[in-house]
Structures are given as C-alpha cells and as structure tokens.
Design a protein around this motif. Structure first.
Motif, PDB file in Angstrom:
ATOM      1  N   GLU A  54       0.808  -1.219   0.000  1.00 40.31           N
ATOM      2  CA  GLU A  54       0.000   0.000   0.000  1.00 40.31           C
ATOM      3  C   GLU A  54       0.840   1.268   0.000  1.00 40.31           C
ATOM      4  O   GLU A  54       0.299   2.380  -0.141  1.00 40.31           O
ATOM      5  CB  GLU A  54      -0.932  -0.004   1.217  1.00 40.31           C
ATOM      6  N   VAL A  55       2.161   1.159   0.144  1.00 36.93           N
ATOM      7  CA  VAL A  55       3.043   2.333   0.175  1.00 36.93           C
ATOM      8  C   VAL A  55       3.721   2.490  -1.183  1.00 36.93           C
ATOM      9  O   VAL A  55       4.435   1.585  -1.630  1.00 36.93           O
ATOM     10  CB  VAL A  55       4.110   2.202   1.273  1.00 36.93           C
ATOM     11  N   PRO A  56       3.530   3.620  -1.872  1.00 39.12           N
ATOM     12  CA  PRO A  56       4.278   3.860  -3.116  1.00 39.12           C
ATOM     13  C   PRO A  56       5.770   3.993  -2.806  1.00 39.12           C
ATOM     14  O   PRO A  56       6.162   4.742  -1.913  1.00 39.12           O
ATOM     15  CB  PRO A  56       3.701   5.170  -3.641  1.00 39.12           C
ATOM     16  N   ILE A  57       6.590   3.261  -3.533  1.00 40.18           N
ATOM     17  CA  ILE A  57       8.037   3.306  -3.361  1.00 40.18           C
ATOM     18  C   ILE A  57       8.674   3.809  -4.644  1.00 40.18           C
ATOM     19  O   ILE A  57       8.366   3.324  -5.739  1.00 40.18           O
ATOM     20  CB  ILE A  57       8.596   1.922  -2.982  1.00 40.18           C
ATOM     21  N   VAL A  58       9.536   4.798  -4.503  1.00 40.10           N
ATOM     22  CA  VAL A  58      10.265   5.380  -5.629  1.00 40.10           C
ATOM     23  C   VAL A  58      11.718   4.940  -5.516  1.00 40.10           C
ATOM     24  O   VAL A  58      12.398   5.280  -4.544  1.00 40.10           O
ATOM     25  CB  VAL A  58      10.175   6.917  -5.626  1.00 40.10           C
ATOM     26  N   LEU A  59      12.196   4.186  -6.478  1.00 46.10           N
ATOM     27  CA  LEU A  59      13.603   3.800  -6.489  1.00 46.10           C
ATOM     28  C   LEU A  59      14.411   4.939  -7.083  1.00 46.10           C
ATOM     29  O   LEU A  59      14.307   5.249  -8.273  1.00 46.10           O
ATOM     30  CB  LEU A  59      13.812   2.532  -7.311  1.00 46.10           C
ATOM     31  N   ASP A  80      18.268  -7.939 -10.503  1.00 50.86           N
ATOM     32  CA  ASP A  80      17.593  -7.446  -9.298  1.00 50.86           C
ATOM     33  C   ASP A  80      16.589  -6.347  -9.628  1.00 50.86           C
ATOM     34  O   ASP A  80      15.535  -6.240  -8.983  1.00 50.86           O
ATOM     35  CB  ASP A  80      18.620  -6.944  -8.285  1.00 50.86           C
ATOM     36  N   LEU A  81      16.885  -5.521 -10.640  1.00 48.64           N
ATOM     37  CA  LEU A  81      15.933  -4.481 -11.033  1.00 48.64           C
ATOM     38  C   LEU A  81      14.681  -5.111 -11.622  1.00 48.64           C
ATOM     39  O   LEU A  81      13.565  -4.663 -11.358  1.00 48.64           O
ATOM     40  CB  LEU A  81      16.571  -3.516 -12.039  1.00 48.64           C
ATOM     41  N   ALA A  82      14.856  -6.148 -12.418  1.00 51.32           N
ATOM     42  CA  ALA A  82      13.697  -6.835 -12.997  1.00 51.32           C
ATOM     43  C   ALA A  82      12.824  -7.436 -11.902  1.00 51.32           C
ATOM     44  O   ALA A  82      11.586  -7.360 -11.968  1.00 51.32           O
ATOM     45  CB  ALA A  82      14.167  -7.912 -13.967  1.00 51.32           C
ATOM     46  N   ALA A  83      13.441  -8.013 -10.886  1.00 52.66           N
ATOM     47  CA  ALA A  83      12.667  -8.587  -9.781  1.00 52.66           C
ATOM     48  C   ALA A  83      11.923  -7.498  -9.026  1.00 52.66           C
ATOM     49  O   ALA A  83      10.766  -7.689  -8.606  1.00 52.66           O
ATOM     50  CB  ALA A  83      13.600  -9.360  -8.844  1.00 52.66           C
ATOM     51  N   LEU A  84      12.554  -6.365  -8.836  1.00 58.06           N
ATOM     52  CA  LEU A  84      11.902  -5.256  -8.147  1.00 58.06           C
ATOM     53  C   LEU A  84      10.715  -4.732  -8.954  1.00 58.06           C
ATOM     54  O   LEU A  84       9.664  -4.390  -8.396  1.00 58.06           O
ATOM     55  CB  LEU A  84      12.911  -4.134  -7.897  1.00 58.06           C
ATOM     56  N   ALA A  85      10.865  -4.664 -10.263  1.00 58.04           N
ATOM     57  CA  ALA A  85       9.796  -4.135 -11.117  1.00 58.04           C
ATOM     58  C   ALA A  85       8.543  -4.992 -11.076  1.00 58.04           C
ATOM     59  O   ALA A  85       7.468  -4.527 -11.469  1.00 58.04           O
ATOM     60  CB  ALA A  85      10.300  -4.000 -12.552  1.00 58.04           C
ATOM     61  N   ASN A  89       5.414   4.189 -18.139  1.00 56.24           N
ATOM     62  CA  ASN A  89       4.437   4.773 -17.206  1.00 56.24           C
ATOM     63  C   ASN A  89       4.828   4.548 -15.744  1.00 56.24           C
ATOM     64  O   ASN A  89       4.131   5.001 -14.839  1.00 56.24           O
ATOM     65  CB  ASN A  89       3.035   4.224 -17.471  1.00 56.24           C
ATOM     66  N   ARG A  90       5.959   3.869 -15.510  1.00 55.19           N
ATOM     67  CA  ARG A  90       6.472   3.723 -14.147  1.00 55.19           C
ATOM     68  C   ARG A  90       7.911   4.225 -14.048  1.00 55.19           C
ATOM     69  O   ARG A  90       8.657   3.826 -13.160  1.00 55.19           O
ATOM     70  CB  ARG A  90       6.368   2.267 -13.696  1.00 55.19           C
ATOM     71  N   PRO A 136       4.064  -3.828  -8.269  1.00 53.92           N
ATOM     72  CA  PRO A 136       3.398  -2.689  -8.914  1.00 53.92           C
ATOM     73  C   PRO A 136       3.421  -1.399  -8.121  1.00 53.92           C
ATOM     74  O   PRO A 136       3.123  -0.328  -8.682  1.00 53.92           O
ATOM     75  CB  PRO A 136       1.959  -3.194  -9.109  1.00 53.92           C
ATOM     76  N   ASN A 137       3.749  -1.441  -6.832  1.00 54.40           N
ATOM     77  CA  ASN A 137       3.797  -0.206  -6.043  1.00 54.40           C
ATOM     78  C   ASN A 137       5.140   0.500  -6.152  1.00 54.40           C
ATOM     79  O   ASN A 137       5.371   1.502  -5.486  1.00 54.40           O
ATOM     80  CB  ASN A 137       3.490  -0.488  -4.569  1.00 54.40           C
ATOM     81  N   VAL A 138       6.030   0.004  -7.027  1.00 54.90           N
ATOM     82  CA  VAL A 138       7.355   0.608  -7.195  1.00 54.90           C
ATOM     83  C   VAL A 138       7.437   1.307  -8.546  1.00 54.90           C
ATOM     84  O   VAL A 138       7.042   0.747  -9.578  1.00 54.90           O
ATOM     85  CB  VAL A 138       8.470  -0.450  -7.100  1.00 54.90           C
ATOM     86  N   VAL A 139       7.942   2.539  -8.540  1.00 54.67           N
ATOM     87  CA  VAL A 139       8.330   3.242  -9.755  1.00 54.67           C
ATOM     88  C   VAL A 139       9.827   3.526  -9.664  1.00 54.67           C
ATOM     89  O   VAL A 139      10.403   3.525  -8.569  1.00 54.67           O
ATOM     90  CB  VAL A 139       7.540   4.553  -9.959  1.00 54.67           C
TER      91      VAL A 139
END
Length: 359
Positions: free
Chosen positions: A208-213, A247-252, A303-304, A255-258
């Motif tokens: 529920e928390v938007p995360i910005v990398l 690791d970036l692909a796994a993070l993507a 879009n992310r 859906p709450n991560v941009v």
C-alpha cells in the motif's frame, strides 16, 4: 531534442545553504570560506571515498538555491521541481522538519520553476518517527513522502551513508514504516544496487506504500573503478551490471514501485570527471547509460519511470540539458513515442508525488 508539448517535471533536485542551515558538510564549507585555501585543498584533505562520491566538491562548498538551479536549467523547459532532502543535521530528530519549512520558503515561484513537491528526511527506525512525519506535514502541504539515508555499500572504500547494513530490513525500520501508509506518504529508496532485493522485500511487505527507487539503484563502479575494488576491471563491471539487471527486474514485479531515471551521471558510478564547466558530451554519456535506460524501460514500462536531474550532485559530469537529452535519446532509440516521453518527463512524477500544478 525538443519537448514543445511537455511541461517537464524535474523530479529530483537538491537545495542547500551550508552557511545558514545545518548540513553534514557545513563545517568544511564554513572552514573553506574563511581559510585562504583553494577549493582544490578540499579535494586533497578529504577522504578518498568522499572525493570519489562528489567528483568535484565545489557545489558543496557554497549555497545551491533556486537562482543557481535556474542558471543550470537555462534553456530547458522545466516547469516544476521536486526537492529531495539532503543531509540536514539536527540533534533532535523532529527538528529535521526545519528543512521542510526552509525549502518551502525558498523563492521558486518568483521566476520559476515552481516547487511542486518535497520529499522530506525521516527514518522509520527512529522512536519519534510518527511525530516527525506530522511535523513535516505541518511545515508544508507539499510534503508527499520521505527519504531515509540507507545507502550502504559492502566495499568499505565506497562512501556509505549509514553504518547499518540492510537498514531496510531491521525490525525497528519495519515497525515504523507503516506510519507512511496511514498518512498516504511515499518512500524514496536510495540504495546501492546490492540492496535492491531489500527494496523488493519492503515493497512486498507494504504494497500500500508507493516506493520510488532513486537513481535506478546506483550500481557503484559500473563505469569504472571506485572504492577498494568495485568495478576494477571489465569483468567485474559486467558482473555489477548483470546483478543490477536481474535485481531491477525482480523489483519491477512489484506494482507499487516506480523507478527514477536520475543520478546516472553520479561520479560514484565510475564516470571520469571532465574539466569543470565542460559537461560530458551526450554521445559519450549515451554510450554508457543507454543499456541501463533500455532495461529500465523494458521492466518498468515508461508509465512507471520518472526523470530527475539530481542537480547539483550530477553537475561534475553532465549538465541538466545533456542529462535530459541523453535520457530522451536513449528512450526514443528504444522505441519510446511522444506519449512515453510524457510519462517519463511529466506524468509519472505528477501522479507519484501528488503535484497539483496543471497537467
């Protein structure tokens, strides 16, 4: 490359005045102001890991304020900026909200661009975290989220910003993190690339928390040697890239991560530092960063993704105009259309940081 139809949002800038506000680098800035020493002395006196991180200490030795950003962004149609916290030093953790009040009072709107969002400093592991969040929100309605200085690198020669390894996974951090969801706030995660799995675990635990990398995960040494051994040969740099890629692909997948396409000219990535005021040519920078941008576009989609100049941290290597041209060219070469560019340079930041300027 022109952007006539895009109201560009620079989603990552820093403002500071080490002479009138408490910063972790204020002491050296004040000392260099009164001592009859050239700026090059700051380079020689500083620790190697600090020198490698900043590249050129000039920006840290003087104020960097709206007029300075406007000068650096001349000719670039930046409409709105988001300010990201930067090393405010306070003995009382709740006093970190003073940075928010200070930033909110800066004269952005007199000549533009407009200040559209503030990402404030706060650490969920601190006992008074909730009180600090409320103090930030009281200081300015532009507060949309927080950033915590958790960047830690396993190479002791690379500048770390916390002594706590895996800071995102401690029980104290996780216990406080839920306060963000209760207030509808986002979290900017700035980590070195070995910690990307920790960001993914955080995203899974708090969907529920938007995360910005920030800075696409800052794979230190990907372009050249830094620290004691990071990126010290082509094979090691390839290893850094491949681990970052996976690791970036796994993070993507969360859906709450941009992901913020920013900081790709940070000296700590291993860029050679050009002579001052002579930015790295777009073609040269593009050769280095295009594989990172292409992969980020593949796994996140445009879009992310959101763009930020990371000024003045990236200034020793590039200019704001060259940063924008480099990223836009990398995206376009990988198939991005005008709608995709609008996502990266405006829409994602507008939504993620709850910016209220007109679309």
């Amino acid at each position: 490359m022109n952007f006539p139809d895009i109201r560009i949002i620079d989603a990552h800038i820093h403002q500071w005045d080490p002479f009138t506000t408490p910063r972790e680098f204020s002491a050296i800035a004040r000392a260099m102001r009164v001592l009859p020493l050239p700026e090059s002395a700051a380079v020689r006196l500083g620790r190697r890991r600090d020198r490698e991180f900043v590249g050129d200490p000039a920006a840290f030795l003087r104020p960097y304020l709206p007029a300075d950003y406007r000068a650096d962004a001349a000719g670039v149609p930046v409409d709105t900026v988001a300010h990201i916290e930067v090393q405010w030093a306070a003995e009382d953790p709740v006093a970190e909200a003073d940075e928010t009040g200070w930033v909110a009072r800066l004269p952005f709107d007199r000549e533009g661009p407009e200040l559209g969002a503030i990402v404030a400093s706060a650490d969920p592991a601190e006992p008074r975290f909730a009180a600090l969040l409320d103090a930030h929100l009281a200081a300015s309605p532009l507060v949309c989220g927080i950033r915590t200085m958790v960047a830690h690198h396993p190479d002791s020669g690379v500048r770390s910003f916390t002594k706590v390894e895996n800071a995102l996974t401690t029980k104290e951090f996780l216990a406080g993190f839920g306060e963000l969801a209760e207030r509808g706030l986002s979290f900017d995660a700035w980590v070195y690339s070995p910690a990307l799995p920790d960001v993914a675990a955080l995203a899974e635990r708090f969907p529920e928390v938007p995360i910005v990398l920030d800075h696409l995960g800052t794979p230190a040494g990907i372009f050249g040697r830094v620290g004691r051994h990071t990126g010290d040969n082509p094979a090691h740099r390839r290893e850094v890239f491949l681990r970052w890629r996976d690791d970036l692909a796994a993070l993507a997948a969360h859906p709450n991560v941009v992901a913020k396409v920013s900081g790709l000219a940070m000296p700590i990535l291993g860029h050679p530092i050009p002579p001052r005021a002579i930015p790295t040519p777009v073609g040269t920078l593009l050769d280095r960063v295009a594989p990172m941008v292409h992969h980020a576009m593949d796994v996140f989609g445009t879009n992310r993704l959101l763009w930020g100049s990371n000024f003045p941290i990236d200034k020793p290597v590039t200019s704001i105009a060259n940063s924008l041209r480099t990223i836009a060219t990398a995206l376009t070469d990988h198939g991005a259309n005008p709608t995709d560019l609008r996502h990266v340079f405006h829409d994602t930041a507008h939504h993620t940081y709850r910016i209220t300027t007109p679309v």
